[in-house]
Design a protein around this motif. Structure first.
Motif, short mmCIF file in Angstrom:
data_model
loop_
_atom_site.label_atom_id
_atom_site.label_comp_id
_atom_site.label_asym_id
_atom_site.label_seq_id
_atom_site.Cartn_x
_atom_site.Cartn_y
_atom_site.Cartn_z
N LYS A 287 29.74 44.57 40.19
CA LYS A 287 30.15 45.56 40.08
C LYS A 287 31.62 46.07 40.22
O LYS A 287 32.29 46.47 39.37
N LYS A 288 32.67 45.62 41.15
CA LYS A 288 33.83 45.52 41.35
C LYS A 288 34.58 44.95 40.12
O LYS A 288 35.09 45.22 38.91
N ARG A 289 34.25 43.43 39.57
CA ARG A 289 34.47 43.25 38.72
C ARG A 289 33.85 43.88 37.40
O ARG A 289 34.90 44.02 36.50
N ARG A 290 33.05 44.05 37.37
CA ARG A 290 32.71 44.83 36.19
C ARG A 290 33.86 46.38 35.93
O ARG A 290 34.47 46.90 34.41
N ASP A 291 34.02 46.97 36.97
CA ASP A 291 34.72 47.99 36.90
C ASP A 291 36.46 47.88 36.40
O ASP A 291 36.93 48.31 35.48
N PHE A 292 36.72 46.40 37.03
CA PHE A 292 38.05 46.35 36.47
C PHE A 292 38.25 45.38 34.79
O PHE A 292 39.03 46.36 34.70
N VAL A 293 37.26 45.26 34.61
CA VAL A 293 37.50 44.53 32.80
C VAL A 293 37.00 45.65 32.51
O VAL A 293 37.71 45.36 31.31
N TYR A 294 36.30 46.90 32.74
CA TYR A 294 35.78 47.79 31.69
C TYR A 294 37.47 48.70 31.46
O TYR A 294 37.92 48.73 30.63
N SER A 295 37.63 48.76 32.33
CA SER A 295 39.04 49.53 32.48
C SER A 295 39.88 48.81 32.34
O SER A 295 40.84 49.46 31.35
N GLU A 296 40.03 47.96 32.68
CA GLU A 296 40.90 46.99 31.83
C GLU A 296 40.77 47.04 29.93
O GLU A 296 41.90 47.25 28.66
N LEU A 297 40.19 46.59 29.79
CA LEU A 297 39.73 46.14 27.86
C LEU A 297 40.01 47.96 27.76
O LEU A 297 40.24 48.16 26.56
N LYS A 298 39.30 48.88 28.01
CA LYS A 298 39.46 50.84 27.36
C LYS A 298 40.80 50.98 27.34
O LYS A 298 41.24 51.38 26.71
N ASP A 299 41.60 50.59 28.79
CA ASP A 299 43.14 50.78 28.59
C ASP A 299 43.80 50.40 27.18
O ASP A 299 45.55 50.52 27.05
N MET A 300 42.98 48.42 26.61
CA MET A 300 44.04 48.09 25.76
C MET A 300 43.79 48.25 24.41
O MET A 300 44.20 48.29 23.70
N GLY A 301 42.82 49.77 24.13
CA GLY A 301 42.82 50.76 23.36
C GLY A 301 41.37 49.75 22.49
O GLY A 301 41.21 50.33 21.29
#
Ligand code: PLP
Length: 379
Positions: A287-301
């Motif tokens: 779940k921690k990894r999911r949150d990290f990857v999701y927020s990174e991808l979102k931040d990349m637009g």
């Protein structure tokens, strides 16, 4: 050689994973292989079984201890199958094979999700059935109009459901479960529900059509321990169904593999008895990894849905103007990061990539920084 087998393409996941080996120093986010060791209780259970000489054939359907423990476990998910309503298989893969082999006649139509786990289409077609892909909504939830369009024709043999989903990470919501149950009651079709990732769900509640006892006469439940106990190589899956259906599946089992490996079956028993804390630990780490990857991808637009289960995320890369294959090839060659092109999961996967976040947070951090560079250079 068998023409139907010759016509099946090699899995896009494996194909891309193999390419990674050719690129020195590449980080691979391609496989659904958790990076955790198998829980100690599972190893201990297997060692004990070896020491006690439990190395002979088991019955085709597997040892009663394991079937009874699975029955108790499923009960906690609200799914009711007794120990004698299941067959232990060689991973979920062989479970799926045995199910379709027992179910599908030549030309029978089987509805499969698109995007979806590639084995459904491959197995159905190998057996001579006709796989019909049903599209999903943009958030990868079920598109009921699309599904009913096919069911209304009255010639569909079976519907495959796959939640939590590989490759999208989508889960079945309560509303969709109820709506789906209504639809499945209306049409007399077999239901194959692949719930391989049921233990890796990040929501508080778990929903499945298998929770409705009245649907059980048509329902086949497929799952396993590869992901739950991080024991992909130990090859234990299971299939649950009412006895009349199971009888035919067990015939396939008998002539296909006889039984799943005895030692691995004892490992799974120990996992179910003593391994819930390990599963909970892995789930919270994912779940921690999911949150990290999701927020990174979102931040990349990138346009991306928050996965609610399994350990995959399926961002759209349409904004880059590249095809899925082109994106993944270039990302691998230019940045040494490997992801799976979305079209490996069906036509509707075009324009997406699958990232598996079953890798360590360190690897994910490095890989995501490189994906960010790649996106910025190609905007
Ligand atoms: N079903 C789904 C949705 C999967 O993702 C997988 C494996 O990745 C399987 C079934 C097969 O599981 P196993 O590795 O136990 O054969």
């Amino acid at each position: 050689m068998n023409k139907r087998v010759c016509d099946i393409k090699v899995s896009g996941i494996r194909r891309f994973h193999n390419k990674v080996k050719e690129v020195e120093g590449a980080i691979s986010l391609t496989l659904g292989q958790p990076d955790f060791n198998v829980p100690e209780c599972v190893s201990e259970g297997m060692k004990k079984a070896i020491d006690e000489g439990k190395t002979s054939y088991t019955s085709n359907e597997g040892i009663p201890e394991l079937r009874n423990e699975i029955s108790k476990y499923l009960n906690k998910l609200g799914v009711n199958f007794d120990g004698d309503e299941m067959c232990i298989t060689v991973g979920g893969s062989q479970g799926l094979f045995a199910v379709f082999m027992a179910l599908v006649n030549e030309e029978d139509k089987v509805l499969i999700p698109d995007p979806g786990y590639p084995a459904y289409k491959a197995i159905v077609e190998m057996i001579g059935g006709c796989a019909i892909e049903y599209k999903l909504n943009d958030d990868f939830s079920l598109n009921f109009d699309e599904m009913e369009k096919y069911l209304r024709a009255g010639d569909v043999k079976a519907v495959v459901l796959s939640y939590p989903c590989n490759p999208t990470g989508a889960v079945l919501s309560r509303e969709d479960r109820d709506k789906l149950a209504g639809l499945l009651r209306k049409y007399d079709v077999k239901i194959v529900t692949d719930e391989m990732y049921a233990a890796l769900c990040y929501e508080d509640e778990y929903y499945s059509v298998a929770q409705y006892d009245d649907l059980k006469k048509n329902l086949i439940y497929v799952s396993g321990f590869s992901k739950m106990f991080s024991m992909t190589g130990l090859r234990i899956g299971y299939v649950c169904a009412e006895k009349e259906i199971l009888k035919q599946i067990i015939k396939v089992q008998q002539y296909n593999v006889s039984c799943a490996a005895s030692i691995s079956q004892y490992g799974a028993v120990a996992g179910l008895k003593y391994g819930y804390n390990d599963v909970e630990y892995m789930r919270s780490e994912f779940k921690k990894r999911r949150d990290f990857v999701y927020s990174e991808l979102k931040d990349m637009g990138l346009d991306v849905n928050l996965p609610k289960g399994a350990f995959y995320i399926f961002p759209s890369i349409k904004s880059t103007g590249m095809t899925s294959e082109e994106f993944c090839e270039r990302l691998l060659n230019e940045k040494k990061v490997a992801c799976v092109p979305g079209n490996a999961f069906g036509k509707c996967g075009e324009g997406y990539i699958r990232i598996s976040y079953s890798y360590s947070i360190e690897e994910l951090k490095k890989a995501l920084a490189l994906i960010r560079e790649f996106i910025e250079e190609n905007r």
